[in-house]
Design a protein around this motif. Structure first.
Motif, PDB file in Angstrom:
ATOM      1  N   ASP A 237      74.456   6.656  -8.251  1.00 49.40           N
ATOM      2  CA  ASP A 237      74.356   7.175  -6.898  1.00 49.40           C
ATOM      3  C   ASP A 237      75.240   6.407  -5.937  1.00 49.40           C
ATOM      4  OD1 ASP A 237      73.008   9.392  -5.880  1.00 49.40           O
ATOM      5  OD2 ASP A 237      71.126   8.641  -6.718  1.00 49.40           O
TER       6      ASP A 237
ATOM      7  N   ASN B  92      63.126  10.270  -3.718  1.00 46.65           N
ATOM      8  CA  ASN B  92      64.340   9.472  -3.853  1.00 46.65           C
ATOM      9  C   ASN B  92      64.044   8.138  -4.532  1.00 46.65           C
ATOM     10  OD1 ASN B  92      66.188  11.232  -2.717  1.00 46.65           O
ATOM     11  ND2 ASN B  92      65.645  10.587  -0.645  1.00 46.65           N
TER      12      ASN B  92
ATOM     13  N   TYR C 285      65.167   2.697  -4.383  1.00 44.85           N
ATOM     14  CA  TYR C 285      65.344   3.795  -3.451  1.00 44.85           C
ATOM     15  C   TYR C 285      66.773   4.272  -3.615  1.00 44.85           C
ATOM     16  CZ  TYR C 285      65.926   6.200   1.002  1.00 44.85           C
ATOM     17  OH  TYR C 285      66.184   7.128   1.962  1.00 44.85           O
TER      18      TYR C 285
ATOM     19  N   VAL D  32      69.990   6.993  -2.547  1.00 47.21           N
ATOM     20  CA  VAL D  32      70.550   7.966  -1.628  1.00 47.21           C
ATOM     21  C   VAL D  32      71.454   8.858  -2.461  1.00 47.21           C
ATOM     22  CG1 VAL D  32      71.934   8.322   0.413  1.00 47.21           C
ATOM     23  CG2 VAL D  32      70.497   6.289   0.221  1.00 47.21           C
TER      24      VAL D  32
END
Lengths: 188, 188
Positions: free
Chosen positions: B124, B160, B183, B185
């Motif tokens: 990510d 997420n 976490y 994004v």
DNA sequence: CACCATTTTAGCACTTGGTACTAATATCAG
DNA sequence: CTGATATTAGTACCAAGTGCTAAAATGGTG
């Protein structure tokens, strides 16, 4: 055979990149040319003399000792310590601590500050981290000053175990919480 | 009034501590004594001359760039990675990673290896550590080669959130276990 | 081959920031 | 006042240069 001027100058650049601590005389002998040739080369490439090179290396790294993580020391600056009870340290987050992309501090720096503070607060020959649970409450950015406070919660002399909670804040906002279960080796 | 010899020498030490880049001449004028007096003081305190001071500052910080933890990179060398599934990295423990007293690796290095591997395995834009529980199973010593394996356990796209477990071993002995709740994004 | 330009050497005076050493003054304490 | 301690002065010398001039070597090109 000697190098051409162009090649020699290229090599000169690389050589000095690797090792700036080298005199014209040494350079001259490694390239099999006269000292004057080296000087001319330096002029053309606008490379400063040895002393200036050293000075710039020194100046560059002076005051930046904090830049690199001092692996063997406490991470952050301890500003208050009450052995076996509590301790406080400060860590200023710089560009070096953050993800380039978004300026958010990498987790292990906060962990390192908290963990080394937990080790420091223990008044013993040696303390090892046995287990820990940590929560990154809020992102920390470059420029933030993280104040970590370690509090000794309980100490089980039987098990050589100590429980410490570290809370890190930036301007009174909690950013990190960690519980550390430490193993301690009692002083002889 | 001028300082006494003792006071001046004390101040001299402090001054040079703060700023090693200062000539005898400058020192002489700040202390209102002759250059010779400064030289005598340096001799008595066995402080080297300006150039040597600069050189030592430069030498000290040169070549140590690798020695210190590269703050912005992955800690350890990634040798295998299958994005969003698993990843493996190697970290060789040196003297720089351990407590001088007993040769046991400081916890934050193992954490840093595991944490940065957890970040790396996430395919990510960005991954932040939210929470983690870690256990130091066995002490790691200088010379050990720590192999960390990160496995993605579950991924909750809604939240997420991704759960990763990292297990670090030295010669097939588990030394460290960590669960990381990350976490993420999502890529745009 | 001869000629001119580029490149390389050489040599000298001078600079900084010193060391090493000697010798002359201050300064202070008893 | 006299010694001891402290300070200053002065000289020769060094390393690693800069700045400058000038000679020699080298290399293409017509």
């Amino acid at each position: 055979m000697k190098y051409t001027k162009r090649d020699r100058q290229q090599l000169l650049l690389e050589t000095l990149e690797k090792n700036p601590f080298i005199t014209d005389e040494q350079l001259a002998s490694t390239f099999n040319v006269s000292v004057q040739t080296i000087r001319l080369d330096r002029m053309e490439l606008s490379i400063p003399e040895l002393r200036e090179r050293i000075k710039s290396v020194a100046a560059h790294n002076f005051g930046e000792e904090v830049k690199s993580l001092p692996l063997n020391e406490v991470i952050g600056e301890i500003i208050d310590i009450d052995l076996d009870k509590q301790a406080i340290s400060i860590l200023d987050i710089t560009q070096d601590h953050v993800f380039a992309r978004n300026g958010i501090a990498r987790g292990h720096h906060l962990f390192a500050q908290a963990n080394s503070l937990a080790v420091a607060v223990i008044n013993d020959e040696l303390a090892l981290t046995r287990k820990s649970t940590i929560t990154f409450v809020k992102p920390v950015k470059a420029g933030d000053r993280v104040i970590a406070k370690a509090v000794v919660l309980s100490s089980d002399t039987e098990k050589n175990s100590t429980l410490i909670e570290v809370t890190s804040k930036v301007e009174n906002d909690t950013v990190f919480i960690g519980q550390f279960s430490m193993y301690r080796v009692t002083k002889s």
